[in-house]
Scaffold this motif. Structure first.
Motif, PDB file in Angstrom:
ATOM      1  N   THR A  36      47.325  43.836  38.418  1.00  0.00           N
ATOM      2  CA  THR A  36      48.553  43.624  38.454  1.00  0.00           C
ATOM      3  C   THR A  36      47.793  42.126  38.025  1.00  0.00           C
ATOM      4  N   VAL A  37      48.387  40.844  37.793  1.00  0.00           N
ATOM      5  CA  VAL A  37      47.540  39.944  37.919  1.00  0.00           C
ATOM      6  C   VAL A  37      47.229  39.171  39.608  1.00  0.00           C
ATOM      7  N   GLY A  38      47.984  39.224  40.131  1.00  0.00           N
ATOM      8  CA  GLY A  38      47.926  39.540  41.058  1.00  0.00           C
ATOM      9  C   GLY A  38      46.663  40.546  42.130  1.00  0.00           C
ATOM     10  N   GLU A  39      46.331  41.796  42.042  1.00  0.00           N
ATOM     11  CA  GLU A  39      45.089  42.636  42.330  1.00  0.00           C
ATOM     12  C   GLU A  39      44.603  42.220  41.753  1.00  0.00           C
ATOM     13  N   LEU A  40      44.384  41.531  39.723  1.00  0.00           N
ATOM     14  CA  LEU A  40      43.024  40.923  39.716  1.00  0.00           C
ATOM     15  C   LEU A  40      42.501  40.103  40.367  1.00  0.00           C
ATOM     16  N   ALA A  41      43.484  38.496  40.567  1.00  0.00           N
ATOM     17  CA  ALA A  41      43.012  37.885  41.638  1.00  0.00           C
ATOM     18  C   ALA A  41      42.649  37.555  42.511  1.00  0.00           C
ATOM     19  N   ALA A  42      43.184  39.243  43.485  1.00  0.00           N
ATOM     20  CA  ALA A  42      42.714  39.526  45.135  1.00  0.00           C
ATOM     21  C   ALA A  42      40.795  39.965  44.616  1.00  0.00           C
ATOM     22  N   GLN A  43      40.362  40.721  43.725  1.00  0.00           N
ATOM     23  CA  GLN A  43      39.505  40.490  43.570  1.00  0.00           C
ATOM     24  C   GLN A  43      37.847  39.846  43.359  1.00  0.00           C
ATOM     25  N   ARG A  44      38.888  38.962  43.180  1.00  0.00           N
ATOM     26  CA  ARG A  44      37.950  37.357  43.158  1.00  0.00           C
ATOM     27  C   ARG A  44      37.020  37.874  42.140  1.00  0.00           C
ATOM     28  N   ARG A  45      36.810  38.439  40.414  1.00  0.00           N
ATOM     29  CA  ARG A  45      35.443  38.718  39.827  1.00  0.00           C
ATOM     30  C   ARG A  45      34.925  36.749  39.301  1.00  0.00           C
ATOM     31  N   ASN A  46      33.922  37.057  39.309  1.00  0.00           N
ATOM     32  CA  ASN A  46      33.303  36.133  38.885  1.00  0.00           C
ATOM     33  C   ASN A  46      33.148  35.351  37.347  1.00  0.00           C
ATOM     34  N   LEU A  47      33.572  35.205  36.768  1.00  0.00           N
ATOM     35  CA  LEU A  47      33.480  34.790  35.127  1.00  0.00           C
ATOM     36  C   LEU A  47      32.272  34.780  34.391  1.00  0.00           C
TER      37      LEU A  47
END
Length: 423
Positions: free
Chosen positions: A29-40
């Protein structure tokens, strides 16, 4: 309702619909991806990729909130710029009176995400859309909707559609004063404005609540001409009030203000005299939310009044060099599908290689194809196939609309949010 609707955005699944997102994020989910705080730059994002600076976005939101408060202005930022309910909500949290929009679809998006006050900066004559407005007003006594009228014919069409819908509440309207001959919409003369106002008075389904217009369309716009037109707008409100056209209102709306002349709006609206009801001085600037590296960078009023603050370009389009056929030429993989180009071409700002970032010295964007940016390179340009080139964009309104889900990243590349758009 607002928070629930916004929360549901985080439940959307990441997949092939969203350009630039990491392929290995599919199914999250978008929320799950945001929680990972990935680097661009190191965690799987692909180019081309549009990103918003989280810090600069916050700076810009604060800058216009402060400006409006300082000058006693209510603020209804134009939502057509971003069409992003998350940003609408942040603007409301920053003190915005409501959101300005241009067409019925945009108003429906705003209502779906709980916006309680909508200013539609157009005459609305679509019968289906008017039925929807009437139903929204009937269902929610707290919903406030205001739109332009600029013709007797338009008033007649609105009244007919609203009468047929058996609307129980009148729709609030403001007479739009045109910015001059050759300008866009709006009534051209004060006498014609009076005729439109008379038509509104004769329509049971409409209520005249003020006057409005867009000073950005003033022909040959300069400070003197813009202020002269704004004083015409204020004088129209005064004349209407003296004629009793605003009798019984709790407030009178006087509205203007794009992103190029809000300093003039603040100056002239400060001159509005006392009327028969309090005046809602409504500013509608929208491009400030992301600002840009071109058109609005040149035109922002903060260039004229730097003591009042400033805006920062928040967009960066990351694109990758895919061809370097000669020493004077290179091509990256972003083009018209990805970048605004209606006002100015993108500008090469930075180059990234092996984790290091440096200025894009000697690199100029000379054209765009559907999926390529044409770069001219001088002898001082250090550019290789595989390098990431960060482009600055001109015109926020035609930048947001090419991207459905936009990462908001901190200065080190950490993605802290994803902004969903609805165009």
């Amino acid at each position: 309702m607002v928070l629930d609707a916004l929360a549901r955005l985080t439940e959307e699944r990441v997949d092939h619909r969203f350009k630039g997102l990491p392929p290995d994020a599919a199914g999250l989910t978008v929320g799950e991806l945001a929680a990972q705080r990935r680097n661009l730059f190191t965690d799987g994002f692909t180019t081309p990729l549009l990103a918003l600076s989280a810090e600069r976005l916050e700076h810009n939101l604060a800058a216009l909130e402060t400006y409006a408060e300082r000058h006693g202005l209510a603020f209804a930022p134009h939502g057509k710029t971003s069409m992003a309910p998350q940003l609408f909500q942040r603007q409301i949290e920053r003190g915005a009176w409501g959101i300005t929009l241009a067409v019925p679809h945009q108003a429906r998006v705003a209502r779906a995400y709980g916006i309680r006050r909508i200013f539609l900066a157009n005459e609305l004559v679509d019968a289906a859309a008017l039925r929807w407005v009437a139903a929204e007003q009937d269902a929610d006594p707290a919903f406030r909707f205001v739109c332009y009228v600029d013709s007797v014919r338009g008033v007649e069409l609105m009244d007919a559609a609203l009468t047929a819908s058996a609307a129980s509440r009148p729709v609030d309207v403001v007479v739009e004063l045109g910015a001059g001959e050759g300008a866009r919409t709006g009534v051209r003369t004060e006498a014609e404005c009076a005729a439109v106002a008379d038509a509104v008075a004769g329509a049971r389904t409409l209520r005249l609540v003020g006057v409005a217009g867009y000073e950005g369309e003033v022909p040959g716009a300069d400070p003197e001409r813009v202020r002269a037109w704004l004083r015409r707008l204020v004088a129209l409100a005064v004349d209407f009030d003296k004629a009793g056209r605003f009798a019984g209102l709790d407030e009178i709306v006087v509205s203007a203000g794009g992103s190029a002349w809000f300093d003039a709006v603040a100056d002239v609206f400060a001159e509005v005299p006392e009327l028969s009801a309090p005046v809602l001085k409504l500013l509608r600037s929208g491009a400030y939310v992301s600002h840009d590296d071109g058109h609005y960078e040149r035109l922002t009023p903060f260039n004229r009044v730097p003591r009042e603050g400033g805006l920062e370009p928040a967009f960066r389009l990351w694109t990758q060099v895919v061809s370097r056929p000669t020493a004077e030429q290179a091509f990256t993989n972003a083009g018209k599908r990805d970048a605004a180009y209606d006002l100015d071409l993108p500008v090469a700002k930075v180059v990234r290689r092996d984790g290091a970032e440096r200025p894009a010295t000697g690199i100029e964007v000379t054209g765009l194809s559907d999926q390529h940016a044409w770069l001219r390179t001088s002898g001082e340009a250090d550019l290789e196939v595989g390098d990431w080139v960060g482009l600055g964009l001109s015109h926020p309104c035609t930048s947001f609309d090419k991207w459905v889900l936009i990462p908001a990243a901190e200065a080190d590349g950490t993605v802290v949010d994803y902004i969903r758009t609805f165009f």
